[in-house]
Design an enzyme around this catalytic site. Structure first.
Site, mmCIF file in Angstrom:
data_model
loop_
_atom_site.group_PDB
_atom_site.id
_atom_site.type_symbol
_atom_site.label_atom_id
_atom_site.label_comp_id
_atom_site.label_asym_id
_atom_site.label_seq_id
_atom_site.Cartn_x
_atom_site.Cartn_y
_atom_site.Cartn_z
ATOM 1 N N GLU A 79 -1.539 -1.062 -3.907
ATOM 2 C CA GLU A 79 -2.711 -0.362 -3.386
ATOM 3 C C GLU A 79 -2.588 1.147 -3.503
ATOM 4 O O GLU A 79 -1.580 1.726 -3.095
ATOM 5 C CB GLU A 79 -2.889 -0.776 -1.919
ATOM 6 C CG GLU A 79 -4.176 -0.331 -1.267
ATOM 7 C CD GLU A 79 -4.340 -0.986 0.102
ATOM 8 O OE1 GLU A 79 -4.900 -0.326 0.992
ATOM 9 O OE2 GLU A 79 -3.914 -2.146 0.283
ATOM 10 N N GLU B 228 -10.897 2.099 -0.385
ATOM 11 C CA GLU B 228 -11.117 2.524 0.998
ATOM 12 C C GLU B 228 -11.558 3.980 1.078
ATOM 13 O O GLU B 228 -12.203 4.378 2.051
ATOM 14 C CB GLU B 228 -9.849 2.326 1.829
ATOM 15 C CG GLU B 228 -8.691 3.207 1.399
ATOM 16 C CD GLU B 228 -7.524 3.166 2.371
ATOM 17 O OE1 GLU B 228 -7.650 3.730 3.479
ATOM 18 O OE2 GLU B 228 -6.495 2.580 2.012
ATOM 19 N N ASP C 69 0.864 -1.177 0.000
ATOM 20 C CA ASP C 69 0.000 0.000 0.000
ATOM 21 C C ASP C 69 0.900 1.226 0.000
ATOM 22 O O ASP C 69 1.637 1.475 0.963
ATOM 23 C CB ASP C 69 -0.887 -0.002 1.245
ATOM 24 C CG ASP C 69 -1.860 1.165 1.287
ATOM 25 O OD1 ASP C 69 -1.797 2.030 0.391
ATOM 26 O OD2 ASP C 69 -2.673 1.222 2.229
ATOM 27 N N HIS D 209 -10.977 -3.228 3.509
ATOM 28 C CA HIS D 209 -9.857 -2.520 4.127
ATOM 29 C C HIS D 209 -10.119 -2.387 5.623
ATOM 30 O O HIS D 209 -11.245 -2.148 6.044
ATOM 31 C CB HIS D 209 -9.708 -1.132 3.502
ATOM 32 C CG HIS D 209 -8.467 -0.424 3.917
ATOM 33 N ND1 HIS D 209 -8.400 0.330 5.066
ATOM 34 C CD2 HIS D 209 -7.236 -0.362 3.345
ATOM 35 C CE1 HIS D 209 -7.179 0.837 5.181
ATOM 36 N NE2 HIS D 209 -6.451 0.442 4.161
#
Length: 267
Positions: free
Chosen positions: A146, A172, A120, A222
């Protein structure tokens, strides 16, 4: 007054969103409505005498977790140490929060080939930067990359980065269900990551699961947080295919986080 334990939270969720629509489809108002929706689903389960996970169609009694590490400032040596630690604890899926190819490579080299590695990067790059960065990471065999671009809901740019061959994950920070639809209809993601505490609670995530299934996109909620949101996410994950694991922040506390509940870090 009759109480439909399965439908009432969804009805109230829609009514609340209509009532507060002038405050926008995301931000603090939606976060508050998400909390209310989670609480309503919990109450509905209690009223029906059925655990929430069963109401959502869960067929498994426990879920695996994946370790989600904090950032170690792109230091290869610093990244390798916690990667070793969580793998030794039994995790076979690990997520980094690094942007350096060297740090990501160090983590990959510290792990057996069968361990899944996700990254991420938290929206650091323009598309001109993100595409070559993703191409550079292709050889690391990432399960997903991500939120590689800023802003996170630039669907066209995400679609271009996805062409690098690295699976792309996002969602998210979606602006409500409409934002989720944009991710799906634009073909921007391989992995959709709804966040129960931001999107509109359990009701919204259920709708996301239906939409993603129609588009053939994998849903992995998430969950880099604790409290009721983590517990709600765990119950949602239980209703998803067995290959979907629960995101577990790779942080240790000296005392138990939940009284009367225990979440085990299962890799």
């Amino acid at each position: 007054m009759s109480f439909d334990a399965a439908a009432q939270p969804e009805v109230l969720n829609v009514a609340a969103q209509r009532a507060f629509h002038s405050y926008g489809s995301t931000g603090p108002t939606m976060y508050a409505l998400s909390a209310v929706d989670i609480a309503l689903w919990n109450l509905a389960g209690q009223a029906a005498g059925v655990p929430l996970c069963r109401m959502l169609g869960a067929s498994r009694a426990c879920v695996d977790g994946y370790a989600s590490l904090v950032s170690y400032d792109n230091d290869p040596a610093e990244v390798a140490r916690p990667v070793h630690r969580v793998h030794a604890e039994g995790f076979t899926q690990i997520k980094l929060h690094e942007t350096s190819a060297d740090a990501i490579r160090a983590a990959r080299e510290a792990l057996p080939a069968e361990v899944e590695l996700m990254v991420d990067v938290n929206c650091p790059w323009s598309v001109e930067e993100a595409a070559p960065q993703a191409a550079r990471l292709h050889s690391q065999g990432l399960a997903w990359l991500e939120e590689p671009v800023w802003p996170p809901d630039d669907y066209a740019r995400l679609t271009r980065v996805r062409r690098s061959g690295v699976p792309i994950a996002a969602g998210e920070n979606a602006a409500g269900i409409a934002g989720i639809r944009q991710y799906l209809e634009s073909g921007a993601v391989d992995v959709l990551q709804p966040r129960v505490t931001k999107l509109g609670g359990v009701t919204a995530v259920r709708e996301v699961m239906t939409l993603a299934n129609r588009h053939g996109v994998r849903v992995v909620p998430h969950c880099f947080f604790y409290g009721p949101g983590l517990l709600a996410t765990a119950l949602i994950v239980a209703s998803l295919p067995d290959t979907v694991a629960l995101e577990m922040p790779g942080v240790h506390f000296e005392a138990a986080t939940y009284e009367g509940h225990e979440l085990e870090n299962r890799g």
